[in-house]
Structures are given as C-alpha cells and as structure tokens.
Design an enzyme around this catalytic site. Structure first.
Site, short mmCIF file in Angstrom:
data_model
loop_
_atom_site.label_atom_id
_atom_site.label_comp_id
_atom_site.label_asym_id
_atom_site.label_seq_id
_atom_site.Cartn_x
_atom_site.Cartn_y
_atom_site.Cartn_z
N LYS A 288 93.57 -1.18 135.21
CA LYS A 288 92.46 -0.91 136.12
C LYS A 288 92.16 -2.15 136.93
CE LYS A 288 87.75 1.02 135.96
NZ LYS A 288 86.65 1.42 135.05
N HIS B 199 89.50 -2.48 139.11
CA HIS B 199 88.08 -2.64 139.45
C HIS B 199 87.25 -2.53 138.17
CE1 HIS B 199 88.88 1.69 139.41
NE2 HIS B 199 87.61 1.86 139.09
#
Length: 238
Positions: A124, A126
């Site tokens: 991921k 963010h």
C-alpha cells in the site's frame, strides 16, 4: 436459511473435518491431474471452506494445535513463565480468514490472546503503507497458518516477507499434509522443517483420509477408492 444450534465445546476431530470437507466438496475423491503430472485420487480445495461451520472447525483445529504447542514449549523451557506471547500470521489471500478465525478460537476456547496479522499481495502506497497488516511482527517469532504445502514455494515467500519485516518463523501449521515426496525422497513439509529448523504440523494427513475410507461407520466408505488411496500412498508417500 437454516439455523442449527451446534456445540462449540468439543475439540477438533480429524474425522469430523474430513466428513464436513466431503459434504461440502472441499475434499473430493476421483482422478485429478496435479502440477507435477501425477494423477491424484483426491483433491483438497481450501478456497471452498466458505461457511461459518467449516471455518469454525478449521480454526478450532489450528487453535488446539497452537495451544498444545505452547504448552509443550512452556513445559520444556521450565522457566516458571505462565504466559508466552503468541503471534500468528496468514498469507494472502486464503490465510487471512484462517488467521482471523484462529485468533478468535484461541481466545474463546483457550483464553490465549494471540496477536495476528497478514500480508497484502501489493504494498500500500498511502495511509499506513507497506504490505503487512495487523500485529507488529518485528523481533517476534511468528507461527504461520496455511492450507496445504505442495512444493513449498509459497511458504518460502511468506518466510522471506516475515524475515524482511524483522520476524522469524516459530513454526508452521497446515490443514492437510499429503505426505508426498517431491523431486527428492522427502516431502515439501519435511524439507521446510529441516531448512527452517522449526516444527511443521498438520491437522489432517493422507493417513487420516485412508483411515476414514476404511471406517465401517463412514458415510463415504468405498473399497475401490480406498485401494486407490493406498496405492498412491505406497507409490509417492514418505
């Protein structure tokens, strides 16, 4: 929609698990071509463990095995410690529901408050970022839960992920051990146990399947299928 009351107090039973797996087509007998080219007389698809009953029974099996392993380690250490931290890990994607349900089963049935986590297939970029979710595994010895180890490739990838996060592997528990040799004379599970120098346990193995088929009380008793299983075990087993 049916609602049936079931007792949650009994321990894991390999016979019950096999019966439920057959009833729900998770385990099938027949002829199945494996990646190795071998014709297997049975096939186990953990992706079909898709009901609360099946997931609960599987999680109870993992939980019972983990609790037993912890008790053995505490007895062996003889250091007077009453409690050990337990961290469990499930590899994406199948392992995610397995590890979550097992954490609940450990607490509900054994009073063990395990920490649990899993990985993302893609990191991921963010928010919190990274490819690990849940418990912080850094500096921890982690138990890994999986369905079946065939060649061991996927499990080695999980080990790499954990090591990169600063964790080590305490042990591995799988739902089914085929007890089947690979290219060498050892099974993937035996090779992993030797390479990692950790315990690798299974809830059910091919010998349990053979025993189930030979049981006179078994709903799926089948002499022809039993002979095929025994032949396959003799030919490829370890």
């Amino acid at each position: 929609m049916s609602h049936v009351a079931h007792s949650q107090d009994s321990t894991f039973s390999s016979h019950q698990f096999i019966q439920l797996a057959l009833d729900n087509q998770v385990l099938k007998f027949g002829e199945f071509v494996l990646k190795s080219g071998r014709i297997s007389p049975y096939f186990f698809n953990a992706g079909l463990l898709a009901t609360g009953e099946m997931l609960s029974l599987l999680a109870r099996g993992y939980a019972d095995a983990l609790a037993e392993q912890l008790a053995e380690q505490m007895a062996a250490s003889n250091n007077g410690t009453d409690e050990q931290e337990l961290v469990i890990f499930g590899a994406a994607y199948k392992g995610i529901p397995f590890v979550a349900a097992t954490a609940q089963a450990l607490w509900h049935h054994h009073g063990i408050n395990a920490k649990w986590g899993y990985n993302r297939k893609e990191a991921k970029t963010h928010g919190e970022g990274g490819n690990l979710v849940g418990a912080d595994v850094s500096g921890k010895a982690v138990w890994v839960l999986d369905d079946v180890i065939t060649a061991g490739t996927a499990m080695r990838e999980v080990v790499d992920i954990l090591e990169q996060a600063g964790a080590s592997v305490a042990g591995i528990i799988v739902a089914l051990d085929r007890k089947e040799k690979g290219l060498a004379e050892h099974s993937a599970i035996q090779e992993l146990a030797a390479t990692l120098e950790v315990p690798v346990r299974a809830l059910v193995d091919i010998d349990d399947l053979i025993s189930y088929l030979s049981d006179g009380e078994s709903q799926y008793k089948d002499a022809t299928q039993l002979a095929k299983m025994q032949h396959y075990r003799a030919q490829y087993g370890v």
